[in-house]
Design an enzyme around this catalytic site. Structure first.
Site, PDB file in Angstrom:
ATOM      1  N   ASP A 183     -14.449   3.743   6.805  1.00 39.74           N
ATOM      2  CA  ASP A 183     -15.328   3.012   7.717  1.00 39.74           C
ATOM      3  C   ASP A 183     -14.836   3.191   9.154  1.00 39.74           C
ATOM      4  O   ASP A 183     -13.669   3.524   9.375  1.00 39.74           O
ATOM      5  CB  ASP A 183     -15.381   1.515   7.331  1.00 39.74           C
ATOM      6  N   ASP A 201      -7.268   0.362   0.768  1.00 36.71           N
ATOM      7  CA  ASP A 201      -8.581   0.279   1.394  1.00 36.71           C
ATOM      8  C   ASP A 201      -8.727  -1.083   2.078  1.00 36.71           C
ATOM      9  O   ASP A 201      -8.399  -2.108   1.482  1.00 36.71           O
ATOM     10  CB  ASP A 201      -9.655   0.471   0.315  1.00 36.71           C
ATOM     11  N   VAL A 202      -9.207  -1.079   3.301  1.00 37.08           N
ATOM     12  CA  VAL A 202      -9.451  -2.334   4.013  1.00 37.08           C
ATOM     13  C   VAL A 202     -10.959  -2.561   4.009  1.00 37.08           C
ATOM     14  O   VAL A 202     -11.716  -1.713   4.492  1.00 37.08           O
ATOM     15  CB  VAL A 202      -8.912  -2.272   5.466  1.00 37.08           C
ATOM     16  N   SER A 237      -1.545   0.168  19.651  1.00 42.72           N
ATOM     17  CA  SER A 237      -0.342   0.889  20.059  1.00 42.72           C
ATOM     18  C   SER A 237       0.840   0.485  19.192  1.00 42.72           C
ATOM     19  O   SER A 237       1.885   1.124  19.246  1.00 42.72           O
ATOM     20  CB  SER A 237      -0.033   0.682  21.536  1.00 42.72           C
ATOM     21  N   ASP A 269       6.648   1.152  21.050  1.00 43.36           N
ATOM     22  CA  ASP A 269       6.511   2.503  20.479  1.00 43.36           C
ATOM     23  C   ASP A 269       7.823   2.986  19.882  1.00 43.36           C
ATOM     24  O   ASP A 269       7.876   3.419  18.731  1.00 43.36           O
ATOM     25  CB  ASP A 269       6.116   3.511  21.576  1.00 43.36           C
ATOM     26  N   GLU A 316       4.993  -2.072  26.013  1.00 41.29           N
ATOM     27  CA  GLU A 316       4.393  -0.971  25.271  1.00 41.29           C
ATOM     28  C   GLU A 316       5.420   0.093  24.892  1.00 41.29           C
ATOM     29  O   GLU A 316       5.486   0.547  23.744  1.00 41.29           O
ATOM     30  CB  GLU A 316       3.316  -0.355  26.170  1.00 41.29           C
TER      31      GLU A 316
END
Ligand SMILES: *[C@@H]1O[C@H](CO)[C@@H](O)[C@H](O)[C@H]1NC(C)=O
Ligand SMILES: *[C@@H]1O[C@H](CO)[C@@H](O)[C@H](O)[C@H]1NC(C)=O
Ligand SMILES: *[C@@H]1O[C@H](CO)[C@@H](O)[C@H](O)[C@H]1NC(C)=O
Ligand SMILES: *[C@@H]1O[C@H](CO)[C@@H](O)[C@H](O)[C@H]1NC(C)=O
Ligand SMILES: *[C@@H]1O[C@H](CO)[C@@H](O)[C@H](O)[C@H]1NC(C)=O
Length: 561
Positions: A541, A515-516, A473, A274, A270
């Site tokens: 959404d 837009d998804v 993440s 990042d 993680e």
């Protein structure tokens, strides 16, 4: 929420006639499954308590933040210094005096305060803690090589104290579960011409239209990631990542500043993710890593980081964070106060980006029914929450669809903020199919706000390139780096930082974003919803927010005021 403890009220009535009140009656105090109870903590054992003193002018702070982050307001971008924020929220003389003499009366001496004097961190013995916080009973708990001291029993304080105190940190909350970024081990077939074998900086920069010249160039621009839970990044991993994947754009291969204690040992996936990705989109921008501010026994790492940030006068403009807890596990007092801390950050012009979570709408099993499970801080109205997408064709740079893990939904704690009312209500009215009403709270703050790819990343961790790493993440630092690039261009024009982005983002109404519109995220596996939460739709959404950034367009849209 404060519940009256009637028994104690009766006892004390004869003496001072002040009632005992719980500050965090609704805090979940069950032991997370990865921690084991060791035994009672001896009276002389030290614990670090964080007293959150009641602040002033919260309503004023709220309306000021609305103006300061509204591009149509005269006050847009006129951010406050830490000292100015401090003088706004600083607890009253009375609050400081009452708490000061309460602590002094119990011989508590080792306290550190902050610029705004709204937190007091004190090292006290278990004996003293249990006297101050009546009802508390401290025990040792262990996970791997970590140990901490916590009370499973709720605490209360007398009414004359509780009026001046939001909550006390370091008593109940365990560090959140290690949010493992998912790693799919299935091989995805052979490479062919024009195909990619996973998301790399080059793939991201191509998809989001970042050209080789879209890199930072302003000396004092900066961005940051925060990592908790024994997660470390390794400088050597970052260097190797950049030598493998950093071709084609100017970038930095080292972190400028590490705040906190970087432990030794193995790098966390993680943490590697990042740092490697915020420095790939936010290329050539000075990067800070806030790391494990809470390694000391009994500290709350997230709270500790929040306090640290609000005690430093000079910090990066953009922060990306992958921490999250179930809303229903946290006390109202705690979430409300952390929300105030996000307002303070917004007033200073800081952009706070949180991963929306990796469990879709989530699922909470109640005795009779299931409900979706919102996550905090993703559900705070004063942060920008980032969801996740996948490529339609996983091997090609195509348009994006919903990543079914993408966290999203409606808060049960925070009301829907004004900036999103039109967008969210329009979704609720026009959505093709919605989960049954009982599963979510349509009047709450809805999230995420924006999204980016969250699937199939390459990460270098412990010197090994690892494929197929997934999670929001990943999408969060990708968006964070792009905001830092926009800040860079704004600074060059003498404009302010973007600060709290949402009011401005929602005013774009999706312009400048991809837009998804395909796919649904996951939720409860029960008969009624069968694993399906919300579905993506055109415009905003609760799965992918407004969609993913088309960098040149969003830059243009955010360079004019
Ligand atoms: C806040 O910063 C001041 C000055 O740097 C320091 O003395 C103090 O200990 C800090 N407070 C906490 C709680 O760390
Ligand atoms: C950005 O990317 C999209 C899709 O990859 C492409 O259609 C478009 O022409 C690109 N450029 C701009 C400036 O939007
Ligand atoms: C990278 O940033 C530095 C300032 O931090 C700047 O001097 C340099 O020109 C930048 N590089 C590019 C290619 O813009
Ligand atoms: C960058 O540094 C210059 C010189 O110290 C200062 O005037 C300016 O306000 C700084 N800009 C930002 C965005 O911090
Ligand atoms: C729904 O959200 C509102 C805040 O928007 C809150 O007051 C209310 O208690 C929530 N309802 C439930 C059932 O959690």
């Amino acid at each position: 929420m404060r519940l009256l403890v009637t028994v104690c009220a009766l006892l004390c009535c004869a003496l001072v006639c002040s009632e005992l009140l719980h500050l965090e009656a609704d805090q979940d105090t069950s032991v997370p499954s990865d921690w084991t109870h060791v035994g009672r903590a001896a009276p002389h054992v030290k614990v670090e308590l964080m007293f959150a003193l009641k602040q002033q002018n919260i309503d004023h702070m709220k309306s000021l933040l609305e103006r300061i982050s509204d591009p149509d307001s005269q006050q847009y971008g006129k951010y406050l210094s830490l000292e100015e924020v401090a003088s706004l929220v600083r607890p009253s003389e009375l609050t400081q005096k009452v708490l000061g003499s309460w602590l002094q009366h119990h011989d508590v001496q080792n306290c550190q305060t902050v610029v705004s004097q709204d937190f007091l961190q004190c090292a006290v013995t278990v004996e003293v803690a249990e006297t101050l916080l009546q009802g508390s009973e401290f025990h040792y708990f262990r996970r791997d090589d970590q140990s901490l001291v916590r009370s499973l029993a709720l605490y209360s304080v007398h009414e004359d104290i509780s009026q001046h105190l939001d909550f006390v940190g370091g008593v109940h909350r365990f560090p959140p579960k290690k949010q493992e970024v998912a790693k799919s081990l299935t091989s995805r077939g052979p490479a062919e011409a024009g195909f990619h074998l996973g998301v790399t900086p080059a793939v991201l920069r191509e998809r989001y239209n970042l050209s080789a010249s879209d890199v930072g160039s302003v000396e004092n621009n900066s961005q940051a990631v925060a990592q908790f839970l024994e997660q470390f990044y390794h400088p050597a991993d970052l260097a190797e990542f950049m030598s493998l994947f950093g071709g084609g754009f100017q970038h930095l291969s080292t972190v400028d500043r590490v705040v906190g204690t970087q432990g030794g040992g193995k790098a966390g996936l993680e943490a590697s993710l990042d740092v490697e990705y915020i420095m790939s989109t936010g290329a050539n921008i000075s990067t800070w890593v806030f790391t494990n501010p809470g390694r000391h026994e009994s500290q709350e790492p997230f709270l500790q980081w929040m306090v640290l940030l609000s005690n430093m006068s000079s910090v990066p403009w953009v922060h990306t964070i992958s921490y999250g807890d179930d809303e229903d596990s946290l006390s109202t007092a705690y979430m409300m106060r952390i929300n105030n801390e996000f307002m303070k950050a917004g007033l200073r012009g800081l952009s706070m980006l949180f991963a929306s979570g990796d469990s879709g709408a989530g699922c909470r099993h109640l005795t009779k029914e299931n409900v979706f499970r919102p996550s905090f801080p993703a559900s705070s109205p004063y942060v920008t929450t980032v969801g996740g997408t996948s490529f339609k064709n996983p091997y090609k740079v195509t348009h994006e669809i919903t990543d079914y893990i993408s966290g999203g939904g409606f808060s049960n704690m925070f009301e829907m903020p004004d900036y999103q009312v039109t967008a969210v209500n329009s979704y609720l009215k026009t959505a093709q199919s919605l989960p049954p009403n009982g599963y979510f709270n349509a009047s709450g703050r809805a999230y995420p706000d924006i999204a980016a790819l969250s699937d199939n990343y390459w990460v270098v961790s412990n010197r090994v390139p690892i494929p197929w790493v997934s999670g929001t993440s990943a999408s969060t630092p990708v968006v964070g780096g792009m905001l830092a690039l926009i800040n860079d261009q704004r600074f060059r024009k003498g404009l302010s930082a973007l600060g709290f982005l949402n009011p401005r983002l929602y005013k774009l109404q999706g312009k400048a974003l991809f837009d998804v519109t395909e796919g649904c995220h996951m939720s409860c596996f029960d008969e009624l919803v069968q694993g399906q939460g919300f579905c993506a739709a055109s415009s905003w959404d609760p799965v992918t927010g407004w969609g993913t950034p088309n960098y040149p367009e969003i830059l243009k849209a955010m360079l004019d005021a």
